[in-house]
Scaffold this active site. Structure first.
Site, PDB file in Angstrom:
ATOM      1  CB  CYS A  78      -1.138  -0.249   1.247  1.00  0.00           C
ATOM      2  SG  CYS A  78      -2.284  -0.956   1.242  1.00  0.00           S
ATOM      3  NE  ARG A 110      -3.437   0.583  -3.191  1.00  0.00           N
ATOM      4  CZ  ARG A 110      -2.620  -0.355  -3.617  1.00  0.00           C
ATOM      5  NH1 ARG A 110      -1.461  -0.528  -3.220  1.00  0.00           N
ATOM      6  NH2 ARG A 110      -3.185  -1.982  -3.501  1.00  0.00           N
TER       7      ARG A 110
END
Length: 297
Positions: free
Chosen positions: A189, A235
């Protein structure tokens, strides 16, 4: 018209076959097992999923500039490069070092280009070869050393952004607590490989648009790093909100992949937006310079 084009191209293909077919067969025998292993190994993971995209874009960039190559003038400089690539391939294949196998693939292509078209061709296609380096996985020790500070920074910014937006969120290291759910900010991530993938996206954009303004090229190249960081924050924010509203299963399921798409889309939008801003600033500088020259005259 299509039939005539195909019939005209057929004799050329037959003429090139004796020279290129043995090379293509040898190349395929060497690297088919490597790419089979990559598609079922490293490239099947989220951290290295950008590998096939980088390869396809690199080959597309090379094909796009193929007509610009100088006349064929093979060089013996390709042989040392080929020997180095062969040694890297043997070492990587025998010791299962994926990075060496990918480097060997890139060097083999460079060696063939030198042997067939010479150094001028390699200079013309330098960017596709440089771009392929983003396929090479970095050593685990380097990734681990650089990833943790990046994850902590992304977690810190995400916490403050969502807290400012009114969400019940807290942070412990790289673990975010939003509502009743806990999220671990993983390497995929906000890690180094994600940053490098976004860096490659920015460099690809720069190469395709080919600005003549040095101000825009240098400015956008320098701003790719904060753009990549911002895309990572977006994100993680999206994943946090998906988990908060739809539960942990949604955050880790299909919508987790959707958040990955959000990462690249947001990065591309940010790159285009920053480029447009730099275009406006560059235009202002040019108009100001023109006015100064007009006043001086």
């Amino acid at each position: 018209m299509t039939g005539l084009t195909a019939s005209a191209a057929l004799p050329r293909i037959k003429a090139l076959a004796p020279e290129w077919l043995p090379l293509a067969i040898g190349f395929l025998c060497m690297y088919a097992p490597t790419f089979y292993g990559l598609f079922h190994g490293a490239w099947a993971t989220e951290e290295q999923a950008h590998g096939p995209i980088i390869l396809v874009l690199s080959l597309w960039l090379a094909a796009r500039r193929w007509k610009e190559l100088p006349p064929a003038a093979g060089s013996a400089m390709g042989w040392p490069v080929f020997i180095v690539s062969l040694l890297l391939y043997i070492l990587g294949r025998s010791q299962q070092i994926v990075s060496f196998e990918i480097l060997a693939f890139i060097l083999t292509l460079a060696a063939l280009l030198l042997l067939k078209r010479g150094p001028g061709a390699l200079r013309t296609l330098w960017f596709p070869f440089f771009f392929m380096l983003f396929m090479v996985p970095l050593p685990g020790s380097v990734v681990s050393a650089l990833t943790m500070p990046m994850k902590q920074a992304v977690s810190y910014v995400t916490e403050h952004v969502l807290y400012w937006a009114g969400y019940p969120i807290a942070r412990t290291g790289v673990i975010l607590q939003i509502g009743q759910y806990q999220l671990l900010v993983a390497d995929a991530c906000a890690g180094l490989q994600t940053l490098l993938t976004l860096e490659s996206l920015g460099l690809f954009y720069l190469n395709v648009v080919r600005h003549t303004s040095a101000f825009r090229n240098v400015g956008l190249a320098l701003l790719i790093v904060p753009i990549s960081f911002t895309a990572n924050v977006i994100r993680v924010c999206v994943l946090s909100l998906i988990t908060y509203y739809y539960g942990d299963a949604a955050g880790q399921g299909f919508l987790h992949g959707f958040a990955g798409m959000v990462l690249f889309i947001s990065a591309l939008i940010l790159i285009i937006g920053v480029d447009s801003l730099l275009q406006w600033l560059s235009g202002m500088r040019q108009r100001r310079a023109a006015k100064t020259q007009g006043a001086g005259a």
